[in-house]
Design an enzyme around this catalytic site. Structure first.
Site, short mmCIF file in Angstrom:
data_model
loop_
_atom_site.label_atom_id
_atom_site.label_comp_id
_atom_site.label_asym_id
_atom_site.label_seq_id
_atom_site.Cartn_x
_atom_site.Cartn_y
_atom_site.Cartn_z
N TRP A 99 104.21 99.67 53.25
CA TRP A 99 105.36 99.57 53.67
C TRP A 99 106.05 100.65 54.23
O TRP A 99 107.05 100.62 55.06
CB TRP A 99 106.26 98.71 52.66
CG TRP A 99 106.33 99.26 51.38
CD1 TRP A 99 105.44 99.14 50.29
CD2 TRP A 99 106.86 100.62 51.03
NE1 TRP A 99 105.79 99.87 49.14
CE2 TRP A 99 106.63 100.95 49.58
CE3 TRP A 99 108.15 101.21 51.70
CZ2 TRP A 99 107.03 101.88 48.85
CZ3 TRP A 99 108.49 102.26 50.74
CH2 TRP A 99 108.08 102.65 49.23
N ASN A 100 105.62 101.98 53.73
CA ASN A 100 106.50 103.21 54.02
C ASN A 100 106.24 103.66 55.59
O ASN A 100 107.09 104.09 56.15
CB ASN A 100 106.10 104.38 53.13
CG ASN A 100 104.71 104.60 53.03
OD1 ASN A 100 103.83 103.99 53.44
ND2 ASN A 100 104.56 105.98 52.47
N LYS B 220 96.04 93.23 56.88
CA LYS B 220 96.85 92.58 55.94
C LYS B 220 98.01 93.74 55.79
O LYS B 220 97.76 94.63 55.01
CB LYS B 220 96.37 92.01 54.79
CG LYS B 220 97.55 91.32 53.82
CD LYS B 220 97.55 91.29 52.34
CE LYS B 220 98.14 92.81 51.93
NZ LYS B 220 99.75 92.62 51.99
N PRO B 221 99.18 93.72 56.52
CA PRO B 221 100.30 94.58 56.05
C PRO B 221 100.92 94.27 55.02
O PRO B 221 100.82 93.18 54.53
CB PRO B 221 101.24 94.35 57.45
CG PRO B 221 100.88 92.97 57.80
CD PRO B 221 99.50 92.74 57.55
N SER C 277 98.92 102.57 46.57
CA SER C 277 98.88 103.22 45.34
C SER C 277 97.76 103.28 44.72
O SER C 277 96.80 102.47 45.04
CB SER C 277 100.07 102.35 44.42
OG SER C 277 99.34 101.05 44.35
N GLU D 109 93.28 105.64 51.10
CA GLU D 109 94.05 106.85 50.92
C GLU D 109 95.24 106.45 50.13
O GLU D 109 96.09 105.55 50.43
CB GLU D 109 94.71 106.86 52.67
CG GLU D 109 95.26 108.12 52.86
CD GLU D 109 96.78 108.32 52.68
OE1 GLU D 109 97.26 108.65 51.90
OE2 GLU D 109 97.45 107.84 53.87
N LEU D 110 95.12 107.22 48.79
CA LEU D 110 96.01 106.96 47.72
C LEU D 110 96.93 107.71 47.44
O LEU D 110 97.60 108.67 48.37
CB LEU D 110 95.00 106.81 46.49
CG LEU D 110 93.71 105.69 46.81
CD1 LEU D 110 92.66 105.67 45.44
CD2 LEU D 110 94.14 104.48 47.26
N CYS E 217 103.38 109.63 51.06
CA CYS E 217 102.32 110.13 49.99
C CYS E 217 102.22 111.59 50.42
O CYS E 217 101.55 112.11 49.27
CB CYS E 217 100.86 109.43 50.34
SG CYS E 217 100.54 109.41 52.02
N GLU F 147 103.65 110.03 40.54
CA GLU F 147 104.30 110.16 42.04
C GLU F 147 105.59 109.67 42.19
O GLU F 147 105.85 108.27 42.00
CB GLU F 147 103.16 109.41 43.00
CG GLU F 147 103.48 109.52 44.51
CD GLU F 147 102.57 108.85 45.15
OE1 GLU F 147 102.04 107.99 44.89
OE2 GLU F 147 102.37 109.31 46.38
P1 ADP Z 1 103.40 100.31 46.33
O1 ADP Z 1 103.37 100.29 44.79
O2 ADP Z 1 103.95 101.57 46.96
O3 ADP Z 1 103.98 98.97 46.95
P2 ADP Z 1 100.90 99.06 46.70
O4 ADP Z 1 99.61 99.74 46.45
O5 ADP Z 1 101.39 98.10 45.57
O6 ADP Z 1 101.96 100.21 46.95
O7 ADP Z 1 100.90 98.47 48.02
C1 ADP Z 1 100.27 98.71 49.14
C2 ADP Z 1 99.75 97.61 49.99
O8 ADP Z 1 98.75 96.88 49.03
C3 ADP Z 1 100.50 96.41 50.15
O9 ADP Z 1 99.87 95.94 51.60
C4 ADP Z 1 100.35 95.52 48.89
O10 ADP Z 1 100.64 94.17 49.61
C5 ADP Z 1 98.93 95.63 48.72
N1 ADP Z 1 98.48 95.37 47.49
C6 ADP Z 1 99.38 95.29 46.30
N2 ADP Z 1 98.60 94.74 45.17
C7 ADP Z 1 97.69 94.44 45.77
C8 ADP Z 1 96.23 93.54 45.03
N3 ADP Z 1 96.25 93.45 43.60
N4 ADP Z 1 95.11 93.22 46.03
C9 ADP Z 1 95.26 93.76 47.18
N5 ADP Z 1 96.18 94.18 47.85
C10 ADP Z 1 97.30 94.67 46.93
#
Ligand code: ADP
Length: 485
Positions: A155-156, A179-180, A234, A255-256, A289, A390
């Site tokens: 989302w950032n 999938k956004p 993340s 890209e974590l 990030c 982070e």
């Molecule tokens: P943040 O903690 O910064 O929100 P996330 O890693 O949770 O970062 O989210 C980044 C993306 O990963 C988003 O599109 C979110 O919907 C997706 N996401 C979060 N959890 C899962 C999961 N268990 N499986 C697949 N996608 C996920």
């Protein structure tokens, strides 16, 4: 959303095989500056996600056979449309994400730059490479589109993360299912609309929107027709998705998270370092990030640096991104506020000093907005939790060093390795930093690293793979060695 002139760009359902799907079940998207719902989005079903992948697989068979020039023309049209609609796209982005409108416009133009660079560079991979071979043999190396790509974006940067992946994949002849983030799906859907207008064939670029990220993620990482899965988000979620990809031996790009050090040496130009710190920390309210997470400052200049940085921070105005006076927007949601408050409070308990801020913030005009004050914390040490996490918010943590070796040791004392910043005029130190900092990207005397032609990505637990320029396109190609006698 009322500020958006071209209402055709406001979409609320998945885009699969050139069609906009509708369903009865919906989820809400909120404006983080006001806490108000701004859209109801149709939930995608698992069957529709599978249909999207099957459509992408079908579309790939034709798309991979198009010439580089055809693909490039379409991508150039797409990026042109992004530029033409940049104001509306930026307003959509600020409505769902919160960042100041000027930053949102910058993100849209940056996204267009990425697509343009990919459009211009895909030709580099057309010709086979002639390799040295024994007598009576010819060795040729062909680069082939890898196939259907699925991607999950955060989302950032709801627009540029999509452009950075999809532009490269499409240039390489791959088809794409995205999938956004469920927090910011509107920007990606507007991009799909413009892609449709640019002439991207049905099935080549699909967007599925749903609030059950885990369920979509499971299909995205396991479907037999997928060749590659690309993720930005993340580290914790990335690790889980990487494990899911293992079973089908999918190619991955991850890209974590980062934990960037920002090192200021004794000989640095302090004003430049303060300016850089401000950019590296407060852009997008610290929710990037590559944001500077740990400020590692030489003890002889720390007092001056901190004094000047705090003076500068006090000029920051926090509030709704649509007001041009504001340069610090909200955090994405209450969960982010809770996480950062927790980290700051824990640091205090562990012995750190709060020099400025430290609390969530309520604006008179945006009572339910999720704002957090610009915060400066002194006396942070590697023993504290905040040193290793982070933060993803507008929080500066200060750590003091006495010599070059100590600065480098502190900088590398993390599981992350995305990027680092350093301020010094000393050529010898610069060369040592190049050699010894374990990061994918390094800014010397600058915090503005962004360059669509350069390889963006990290080492260690910050992930694998690169985005940008020809490096980004290569991620979507496979080598095939052909030996001819
Ligand atoms: P943040 O903690 O910064 O929100 P996330 O890693 O949770 O970062 O989210 C980044 C993306 O990963 C988003 O599109 C979110 O919907 C997706 N996401 C979060 N959890 C899962 C999961 N268990 N499986 C697949 N996608 C996920």
């Amino acid at each position: 959303m009322h500020l958006i002139k071209n209402k055709n760009l406001i979409l609320n359902s998945s885009f699969v095989n050139g069609e906009w799907l509708v369903s009865d079940s919906t989820f809400e998207v909120f404006n983080p500056a006001t806490g108000k719902a701004i859209a109801q989005i149709s939930e995608v079903t698992s069957l529709e996600v599978e249909n999207a992948i099957n459509s992408a697989a079908k579309a790939f068979e034709e798309w991979k056979l198009t010439s580089y020039q055809q693909r490039s023309d379409i991508l150039l049209k797409w990026q042109k449309l992004l530029r033409e609609h940049s104001q509306d796209l930026a307003r959509i982005l600020t409505s769902e994400q919160g960042k100041p409108l000027s930053e949102a416009v910058g993100e849209i133009l940056h996204s267009a730059d990425y697509i343009k660079i990919y459009a211009e560079q895909a030709h580099l991979f057309i010709e086979p490479i002639n390799q040295d071979a024994p007598l009576n043999q010819q060795a040729k190396i062909y680069r082939k589109s890898i196939g259907v790509v699925t991607a999950i974006t955060p989302w950032n940067f709801p627009c540029s993360m999509v452009a950075r992946k999809a532009g490269a994949a499409l240039a390489a002849g791959c088809s794409f299912v995205l999938k956004p983030s469920e927090l910011t799906p509107l920007s990606a859907l507007a991009l799909a609309k413009l892609g449709e207008q640019a002439g991207i064939p049905a099935g080549v670029f699909n967007v599925v929107v749903g609030s059950n990220a885990q369920a979509i993620g499971e299909i995205f990482t396991s479907h037999p027709k997928i060749a590659k899965f690309s993720f930005t988000g993340s580290t914790i979620v990335g690790k889980r998705l990487l494990a899911q990809c293992a079973n089908g031996v999918k190619r991955t790009a991850m890209e974590l998270g980062g934990n960037a050090p920002f090192i200021v040496f004794e000989d640095a130009d302090i004003d430049e370092a303060v300016e850089g710190a401000w950019v590296a920390k407060f852009r997008n309210s610290g929710q990037t990030c590559v944001t500077a997470n740990r400020f590692i400052i030489h003890k002889n200049i720390k007092q001056e640096f901190v004094k000047k940085l705090i003076e500068k921070i006090k000029q920051l105005k926090m509030g709704c991104g649509f007001d041009s006076e504001n340069s610090l927007g909200p955090l994405v949601n209450q969960r982010a506020i809770d996480k950062i408050s927790g980290l700051v409070n824990k640091a205090k308990e562990e012995g750190a000093n709060i020099l400025l801020g430290g609390h969530s913030f309520e604006k008179d005009d945006c009572k339910k907005g999720t704002f957090f004050e610009a915060t400066v914390i002194d006396n942070v040490t590697p023993q504290m939790e905040i040193f290793h996490k982070e933060i993803f918010g507008p929080v500066v943590t200060l750590i003091e060093f006495k010599c070059e070796e100590e600065a480098i040791r502190l900088a590398n004392q993390t599981e992350s390795g995305l990027c680092a910043y350093a301020y010094t005029k000393n050529e010898k130190i610069i060369s040592v930093l190049n050699q010894q900092l374990n990061v994918g990207m390094l800014g010397i005397n600058t915090a503005r690293l962004s360059n669509p032609s350069a390889p963006f990505g990290g080492v260690k637990q910050s992930g694998m793979g690169r985005e940008g320029g020809s490096y980004g396109i290569e991620e979507y190609l496979d080598y095939q060695y052909v030996c001819i006698r």
